[in-house]
Design a protein around this motif. Structure first.
Motif, short mmCIF file in Angstrom:
data_model
loop_
_atom_site.label_atom_id
_atom_site.label_comp_id
_atom_site.label_asym_id
_atom_site.label_seq_id
_atom_site.Cartn_x
_atom_site.Cartn_y
_atom_site.Cartn_z
N PHE B 145 0.85 -1.06 0.00
CA PHE B 145 -0.05 -0.07 -0.12
C PHE B 145 0.76 1.24 0.02
O PHE B 145 0.45 2.35 -0.47
CB PHE B 145 -1.17 -0.09 1.34
CG PHE B 145 -2.03 1.01 1.37
CD1 PHE B 145 -3.09 0.72 0.39
CD2 PHE B 145 -2.18 2.12 1.99
CE1 PHE B 145 -4.30 1.69 0.31
CE2 PHE B 145 -2.95 2.99 1.90
CZ PHE B 145 -4.06 2.86 1.06
N ALA B 146 2.07 1.09 0.61
CA ALA B 146 2.91 2.34 0.97
C ALA B 146 3.59 2.87 -0.56
O ALA B 146 3.69 3.88 -0.72
CB ALA B 146 3.79 2.22 2.06
N THR B 147 3.61 1.77 -1.41
CA THR B 147 4.49 1.92 -2.56
C THR B 147 3.48 2.62 -3.44
O THR B 147 3.97 3.40 -4.49
CB THR B 147 4.79 0.54 -3.39
OG1 THR B 147 3.58 0.00 -3.68
CG2 THR B 147 5.62 -0.34 -2.38
N LEU B 148 2.07 2.61 -3.01
CA LEU B 148 1.10 3.42 -4.11
C LEU B 148 1.06 4.65 -3.75
O LEU B 148 0.37 5.44 -4.39
CB LEU B 148 -0.36 2.76 -3.93
CG LEU B 148 -0.16 1.41 -4.30
CD1 LEU B 148 -1.59 0.71 -3.82
CD2 LEU B 148 0.16 0.87 -5.57
N GLU B 154 -0.25 11.04 2.35
CA GLU B 154 -1.19 10.12 1.47
C GLU B 154 -1.49 8.84 1.82
O GLU B 154 -2.71 8.33 1.62
CB GLU B 154 -0.31 10.40 0.10
CG GLU B 154 -0.72 11.19 -0.85
CD GLU B 154 -0.14 11.01 -2.37
OE1 GLU B 154 0.37 11.86 -2.90
OE2 GLU B 154 0.17 9.45 -2.60
N ALA B 155 -0.52 8.14 2.46
CA ALA B 155 -0.80 6.57 2.81
C ALA B 155 -1.75 6.72 3.96
O ALA B 155 -2.54 5.96 3.82
CB ALA B 155 0.53 6.13 3.32
N LEU B 160 -7.36 5.50 5.54
CA LEU B 160 -8.23 5.70 6.12
C LEU B 160 -9.69 5.55 5.25
O LEU B 160 -10.75 5.37 5.83
CB LEU B 160 -8.25 7.15 6.73
CG LEU B 160 -7.49 7.23 8.14
CD1 LEU B 160 -7.21 8.83 8.49
CD2 LEU B 160 -7.78 6.55 9.43
N ALA B 161 -9.54 6.07 3.98
CA ALA B 161 -10.64 6.08 3.22
C ALA B 161 -10.85 4.68 2.70
O ALA B 161 -11.97 4.13 2.93
CB ALA B 161 -10.24 6.76 1.98
N VAL B 162 -9.96 3.61 2.60
CA VAL B 162 -10.21 2.10 2.66
C VAL B 162 -10.74 1.70 3.85
O VAL B 162 -11.72 0.86 3.41
CB VAL B 162 -8.80 1.61 2.17
CG1 VAL B 162 -9.18 -0.11 2.26
CG2 VAL B 162 -8.40 1.84 0.84
#
Lengths: 294, 498
Positions: B145-148, B154-155, B160-162
Motif C-alpha cells: 500500500f505504501a508503494t502506491l 497520502e498513505a 483511512l478512506a479504504v
C-alpha cells in the motif's frame, strides 16, 4: 548521445509534450530553453525514465530511455531543483551511501568538489539551504565522471555567488562529458552552451548550435527619412516589428546581410541608416517569447 | 547492495523501528507482570493491550515510512536517477521489515513464552507463526500500500478512506449470510483465502511498482485485490464447510452418529420475541456419540415449505454451541410472527441441514485448585480459589489459541463437583490463533456454591472440606471430524408449542 522522436505526454487534459523531437550530439553542451510550462522538465524526466511518454521514443546513450538500467545510470549525472534527498542524513553520510553504486567514483575528485563548493559534511541535508542543496546535488553527480550530465533548472533560486561556485565546479569537467541543461538563467547558459533548443508548449521550435543561432539573430534598427510605420506585411522572419518616430525596429531571425540589404532596398530609398546588432541569448529568448505571445 | 541500502534505512529509520520494538517490549514486560491470581481485570493486563495496539500502529508507520524513503510513486526521489538495482531496493526494504520491524517482535514473543514457563518448542512455533501471520496479513499489505503513495500523509489518508469504505461495507452486510462464515468456527478458511488473495495482490503490486513503476496500474490492482478479498465474504457456507470436512483428521469418526427430531423429548418452545421475530426451539436427539466425545453444532440451515408451496429460509439464533453429553439439543430457529401464525394453523414441511463437528478428548491432566502446572495442549496454567466470586479461577498462558477443553473440579476422593466444557468453536490450526502476542491468556471459571449466596444453577454446593485439597482436572478436546446431517419433518406444526 540523446535522441528523442515524437514524444507525447499528457497530464490530465494538459498536453505537456506534443510530438517533441530533439537530438543532443555527443560532447555538446545542449541547453533547453523555453518559458515556464514549455515542457523542459517533462522532457528531461522522460529521458531519465522518471516519466513514461504516451507516444514516441527516446534513446539515451543508445539505450531506449524506458529501459535505462543501472549500467547506464552509473554514467549519468543528474541535478535538479526538485531532487529529494534523505533529509535526515548528513552530507557526508549520503556521499558515503552513493559511492558504492558507482564503479568510477573518484574520491579525490569528490574531495576537491566538496571543498570547492564549501559543503559542510556534518550537516544534515534537511538543514541545508536551497543553494547548498543544489551544490550537494552537483557534488553527488560529478565525482564518478559521468558521460552525460543532466541539469534541470540548476540555477533556479541561486544567488550570483552560488551560481559562480556552481559553474566553477562544473566547467573543469564540462569538456569531458555531454551536458543537457534546462534553465531560465540564459546568461549562465550562454557561457557554456554549444547547442540551444527552444521549446514552446510542448513542441520544439528549433534546435541548433549556439554559433548558428548567434549568427542568424540580429536586433535591427532602421532609421528612415520620414515617420516610420510597421509594415502591414513584414517578412515572417522579422519578429516584434514596431516603429518609434522615424525608427523601425525588429528582430531578424534569419539574418544575412544580403537579405537585409535587399529588404531595405525595397523601401524606395527612404532608409537613412541600418543598424543590425548581434543579440545575446536572453534577448533572443525574449524576442521569441514575445513573438509567440503576440 | 541489499545490506548497503538496509544500513542507510537503518540510519534513517532505526530510532523509529527501535521505538516500535520498545513498545512491544513494554507489552511483554506488563504481560509477564500479570499475576494469574489477579485475573484479567488488572491494570497490567489492560496496559499490555494498549501497548500492543500502540506498537502495532508504530510498526505500520515504520513500514510505510521505510518504503517511502525511496518512494516508488512520485517524480522527485533521488534513487530514481541512481544506479540502484530494483531487486536490491525491494529486498532491502523487505529485509528491513522482516528483520528490524517483525524480527524484534518475534524475539520478544519467544522471550515472553520462555519466561512464562512454556516449552521452547511450543513457544517458538507459536511465535514464528504469529510473525508470519502478521507479515502476511498486515505488514506486507501495508508495504504494498505504501508503494502506491508518495508520502505518509497520502498513505494515511488513503488508508483511512479504504478502512471507512470497508467498515461501511461490513456494516451493510452485518446481518447477511456473509457475516456468519467470518464469525464461525470455519472463518479461518475465509481469512486464509482472503490472505492468500491479498498476498497475490501484494506480489502483483510490488512487481508492477518496483520493476515497472506502473503506479496507476498498481493502484487498480490494489483496489481490485481489496474488493475481491472483501467479496470473498460471500463464499457459500456449504463450500467452506466442505473444505473443512476434507481437512478432518479422522474423516469417518462421525459415521455412526445419527440425529432425529424428537418431539417427545420436550415440547417445542417459543421465546425471545424480538422485532417481528420469534425463536422456536426445535428438539433433537443425537445417538452414537461415544464416551470422550462431544459434538459442536456449527450451523443449522432450515427452510419451511408450506402447503401452498411457499418456501421460507430460516436463520439460526446463534452458531457454534456445544451439544451436551446427553445428546439432547435444541436448534433455535428465528421465524417471523406471521410464519409462526401460519405454522400454528396448518402443518408444513421443515427441512434442516445440521453442520456438526465431532471433538474427541485427549489425556486427562490435573493440577491443584491452588497451584500451577504446564498442561500439555494448553500451556502454563495457574488456579486459585476465589471465595468472593465463589469459583476456582484457572488462568492459562496459551501459545496460539486456546483449545476446547472439559474442566472438572474434583474433591479429594476424585469425585467431580463442578463441570465445565469450554469451546470457542474455532477450527483454525492451533497456531493460527493470533492475538496481541504469540502467548495469549485463557480464562476458565469453575463456580461452586459456597455459603449463603444466590447460586449458579450449574454449580454444586461446596464446603471448606470439599475445597481443601481439591484438584482441577482438564481434558483437551480436538475436532476430529466435520460432517452434516439432514433432518426432514414432513408435518411440522406449532399448535402445541409453548
Amino acid at each position: 548521445m540523446i535522441r528523442a522522436e515524437n514524444l507525447w505526454k499528457k497530464f490530465g487534459r494538459h498536453e505537456a509534450l506534443r510530438g517533441l523531437s530533439l537530438t543532443v550530439p555527443e560532447g555538446s553542451s545542449y541547453a533547453l530553453i523555453g518559458a515556464n510550462g514549455a515542457g523542459k522538465t517533462t522532457t528531461i524526466r522522460v529521458l531519465m525514465n522518471i516519466l513514461e511518454a504516451e507516444r514516441g521514443q527516446a534513446t539515451v546513450m543508445g539505450m531506449d530511455s524506458r529501459r535505462l538500467s543501472p549500467r547506464e545510470l552509473a554514467q549519468i549525472g543528474y541535478v535538479s531543483e526538485n531532487q529529494e534527498m534523505p533529509a535526515s542524513l548528513r552530507v557526508g553520510e549520503y556521499l558515503d551511501y552513493l559511492r558504492p553504486f558507482y564503479a568510477g567514483w573518484d574520491r579525490d575528485l569528490e574531495g576537491s568538489i566538496v571543498r570547492h563548493l564549501g559543503l559542510p559534511l556534518e550537516r544534515r541535508i534537511g538543514h541545508l539551504s536551497h543553494g547548498m542543496r543544489m551544490k550537494m546535488g552537483l557534488a553527488c553527480a560529478l565525482p564518478f565522471r559521468p558521460r552525460l550530465l543532466i541539469l534541470d533548472e540548476p540555477f533556479s533560486g541561486l544567488d550570483p555567488l552560488v551560481r559562480d561556485e556552481f559553474m566553477e565546479s562544473l566547467l573543469p569537467q564540462a569538456d569531458e562529458m555531454t551536458v543537457l541543461i534546462s534553465s531560465h538563467e540564459l546568461s549562465e547558459i550562454e557561457g557554456m552552451a554549444s547547442h540551444v533548443a527552444y521549446l514552446d508548449e510542448g513542441k520544439l521550435l528549433f534546435e541548433e548550435s549556439m554559433s548558428d543561432l548567434s549568427a542568424r539573430f540580429r536586433e535591427v534598427h532602421v532609421t528612415l527619412d520620414r515617420e516610420a510605420a510597421a509594415p502591414g506585411r513584414a517578412p515572417a522572419e522579422w519578429l516584434n516589428v514596431r516603429a518609434s518616430g522615424n525608427v523601425l525596429m525588429f528582430v531578424d531571425s534569419l539574418f544575412s546581410e544580403e537579405r537585409l540589404g535587399a529588404a531595405m532596398g525595397s523601401m524606395n530609398g527612404a532608409v537613412r541608416n541600418v543598424d543590425a546588432k548581434p543579440m545575446g541569448l536572453r534577448s533572443i529568448f525574449t524576442a521569441l517569447a514575445r513573438s509567440r505571445k503576440g | 547492495m541489499v545490506w548497503h541500502i538496509l544500513k542507510k534505512d537503518w540510519k534513517l529509520m532505526g530510532r523509529m523501528a527501535a521505538g516500535a520494538a520498545l513498545l512491544y517490549a513494554m507489552r511483554v514486560v506488563f504481560s509477564l507482570r500479570v499475576e494469574p491470581r489477579m485475573g484479567r481485570m488488572t491494570p497490567a493486563f489492560d496496559l499490555q493491550y494498549v501497548l500492543s495496539t500502540l506498537s502495532l500502529i508504530a510498526e505500520v508507520l515504520v513500514v510505510a515510512l521505510v518504503v517511502q524513503k525511496d518512494a516508488i510513486a512520485g517524480l522527485r526521489q533521488d534513487w530514481l536517477v541512481r544506479p540502484v538495482k530494483r531487486t536490491d531496493l525491494l529486498l532491502s526494504k523487505l529485509a528491513f521489515v522482516v528483520l528490524l520491524v517483525q524480527g524484534p517482535v518475534l524475539v520478544l514473543d519467544v522471550v515472553e513464552g520462555l519466561a512464562a514457563g512454556i516449552g521452547p518448542g511450543a513457544v517458538l512455533a507459536a511465535s514464528v507463526w504469529r510473525s508470519v501471520w502478521m507479515l502476511g496479513t498486515l505488514l506486507l499489505p501495508v508495504f504494498a500500500f505504501a508503494t502506491l503513495t508518495r508520502n505518509l500523509m497520502e498513505a494515511v489518508g488513503a488508508g483511512l478512506a479504504v478502512t471507512l469504505v470497508f467498515a461501511m461495507f461490513q456494516s451493510a452486510t452485518m446481518n447477511t449470510g456473509a457475516s456468519l462464515l467470518a464469525s464461525s468456527g470455519i472463518g479461518w478458511i475465509l481469512s486464509s483465502m482472503q490472505t492468500a488473495w491479498l498476498l497475490a495482490g501484494v506480489a502483483a503490486i510490488l512487481g508492477l511498482q518496483y520493476y515497472r513503476r506502473k503506479v496507476a496500474a498498481a493502484r487498480w490492482v490494489g483496489g481490485l485485490a481489496i474488493a475481491a478479498a472483501v467479496a470473498m465474504q460471500f463464499v457459500p457456507w456449504q463450500q467452506a464447510f466442505a473444505i473443512q470436512a476434507k481437512l478432518s483428521s479422522k474423516p469417518s469418526a462421525a459415521n455412526g452418529i445419527q440425529v432425529r427430531f424428537d418431539k417427545g423429548v420436550r415440547n417445542m418452545r417459543m421465546y425471545g420475541a424480538e422485532d417481528d421475530r420469534i425463536t422456536v426451539a426445535i428438539p433433537f436427539v443425537f445417538e452414537g456419540v461415544g464416551l470422550g466425545e462431544r459434538l459442536i453444532e456449527d450451523r443449522v440451515s432450515a427452510r419451511v415449505i408450506e402447503a401452498n408451496g411457499k418456501v421460507t429460509s430460516l436463520n439460526r439464533e446463534w452458531e457454534g454451541r456445544s451439544i451436551g453429553f446427553s445428546g439432547n439439543f435444541e436448534a433455535g430457529l428465528l421465524m417471523t410472527k406471521d410464519l409462526v401464525g401460519r405454522l400454528k394453523r396448518g402443518p408444513a414441511r421443515l427441512e434442516l441441514e445440521l453442520y456438526l463437528t465431532l471433538a474427541q478428548a485427549g489425556e486427562e491432566a490435573r493440577m491443584a485448585a491452588e497451584g500451577s502446572a504446564l498442561i500439555d495442549g494448553i500451556g502454563r496454567c495457574a488456579a486459585w480459589k476465589d471465595f468472593v466470586a465463589s469459583e476456582v479461577e484457572v488462568n492459562c498462558r496459551v501459545p496460539g489459541k486456546a483449545p476446547c477443553a472439559y474442566w472438572e473440579l474434583e474433591d479429594t476422593t476424585g469425585r467431580a463437583f463442578v463441570r465445565r466444557f469450554s469451546c470457542t468453536s474455532d477450527y483454525a490450526p492451533r497456531l493460527m490463533g493470533v492475538g496481541n502476542g504469540a502467548i495469549r491468556w485463557s480464562h476458565q471459571g469453575l463456580p461452586f456454591e459456597f455459603g449463603p449466596k444466590i447460586g449458579d444453577p450449574l454449580a454444586e454446593a461446596a464446603d471448606e472440606q470439599k475445597l481443601k485439597g481439591a484438584q482441577v482436572m482438564v481434558q483437551v478436546y480436538r475436532a476430529v471430524d466435520h460432517f452434516t446431517r439432514q433432518v426432514v419433518i414432513p408435518d411440522f406444526l406449532l399448535n402445541d408449542a409453548r
